[in-house]
Design a protein around this motif. Structure first.
Motif, short mmCIF file in Angstrom:
data_model
loop_
_atom_site.label_atom_id
_atom_site.label_comp_id
_atom_site.label_asym_id
_atom_site.label_seq_id
_atom_site.Cartn_x
_atom_site.Cartn_y
_atom_site.Cartn_z
N THR A 1 4.32 -15.76 -29.83
CA THR A 1 3.07 -16.57 -29.34
C THR A 1 3.24 -18.04 -29.56
O THR A 1 4.38 -18.20 -30.29
CB THR A 1 2.40 -16.36 -30.66
N ASP A 2 2.97 -18.75 -29.34
CA ASP A 2 3.04 -20.05 -28.80
C ASP A 2 2.41 -21.13 -30.08
O ASP A 2 2.71 -22.18 -29.85
CB ASP A 2 3.14 -20.79 -27.24
N PHE A 3 1.65 -19.65 -31.04
CA PHE A 3 1.00 -21.10 -31.95
C PHE A 3 2.00 -22.15 -32.48
O PHE A 3 3.40 -21.52 -33.08
CB PHE A 3 0.36 -20.34 -32.53
N PHE B 1 2.51 -23.83 -35.79
CA PHE B 1 2.68 -23.42 -37.50
C PHE B 1 3.05 -25.00 -37.87
O PHE B 1 4.42 -25.75 -37.19
CB PHE B 1 3.93 -22.75 -38.10
N HIS C 1 4.82 -14.85 -35.22
CA HIS C 1 4.21 -15.55 -35.33
C HIS C 1 4.24 -15.66 -37.15
O HIS C 1 3.14 -15.52 -37.97
CB HIS C 1 3.34 -13.61 -35.61
#
Length: 285
Positions: free
Chosen positions: A184-186, A188, A218
């Motif tokens: 994921t490229d979320f 944080f 993640h």
């Protein structure tokens, strides 16, 4: 058998490390008692309990898969903690009062997190992989500690049902297990003053099983990775977390913690935890 004894029951049971752990503590304390493994099938469970009810030397048993839920209707009383989790892992005789069931899994799981939980956080989140018996205890324990939960299972509907049953308050989420498999490229935030847990409550990564497919993108910075698998001791899941610079908690932490709670109930003395390092060395041989 002429000495008091306790045991662990399950199907299969040969792999259980409980006899080694309890036997180690009994020897350290010089207690004249035994702890053994007893293979009990689902069909034989009612007869097993009926026989043990009549045995004055029997001090109780730990219950492992597949009996943690099936044993409940066969008992006279179930402690609130076990009723809340919906599973019993410890059965105790109470003379004329019959058999009672409790659960030490939640306390055992939380034990190594004690210093973290004693702190104040403005947000706590746990990503829990798994929907089995151990996950039930973990979901219950963490919901009680103010965590927002994301439970991942092969069947997201089962994960949702567990959350609705065990943690009805709070904005929790159910997802498919493979949700965490791909990167994921979320972005944080820095997660300062947050407590993030990533937990493998499945059997994936156990000897003979494929590894849990979890991409560590993640996991927020500063997460704690916790694997309840005990064989191998250092699982691919924990190796992946360590490679990301994350703190890890292994399966022996929960195993020893829940066993210690049961030991005191069976034998009337606290487990000698000052010998944990020696016990761990024996368990990893």
């Amino acid at each position: 058998m002429t000495k008091p004894y306790a045991e662990v029951i399950g199907d299969p049971i040969a792999q259980s490390k409980s006899p080694l752990i309890h036997g180690f503590w009994l020897e350290k304390l010089g207690i004249e008692a035994d702890y053994r493994a007893c293979h009990v099938t689902s069909a034989a469970l009612p007869d097993y309990l009926a026989h043990r009810r009549q045995d004055s030397l029997w001090r109780g048993c730990n219950v492992t898969m597949p009996h943690k839920q099936a044993v409940m209707p066969l008992l006279d009383t179930v402690a609130p903690v076990a009723a809340g989790i919906g599973a019993v892992n410890t059965v105790l005789p109470h003379g004329g009062a019959g058999l009672s069931g409790t659960n030490t899994d939640a306390a055992g799981f939380l034990e190594p997190l004690g210093p973290d939980l004693a702190q104040t956080h403005y947000f706590r989140m746990a990503r829990i992989m798994g929907t089995g018996g151990a996950a039930r205890a973990i979901i219950t324990a963490l919901a009680d500690k103010g965590f927002t939960l994301v439970v991942a299972g092969r069947d997201p509907a089962k994960a949702r049902t567990l959350l609705d049953t065990l943690a009805p308050k709070g904005e929790h989420h159910a997802v498919a297990l493979d949700h965490f498999a791909n990167p994921t490229d979320f972005a944080f935030d820095d997660r300062e003053d947050c407590l993030d847990l990533v937990i493998n409550a499945t059997s994936l990564g156990m000897t003979g099983q494929p590894a849990l497919a979890f991409d560590w993108s993640h996991a927020p910075p500063g997460s704690i990775a916790y694997d309840i698998v005990t064989a191998p001791h250092y699982t691919p899941f924990l190796q992946g977390a360590a490679a990301r610079g994350l703190r890890t908690v292994d399966g022996f932490s929960m195993l020893i913690g829940q066993a210690a709670a049961a030991f005191a109930m069976f034998f009337g003395q606290p487990a000698p935890r000052e010998h944990d390092a020696e016990l761990r060395a024996i368990l990893t041989r």
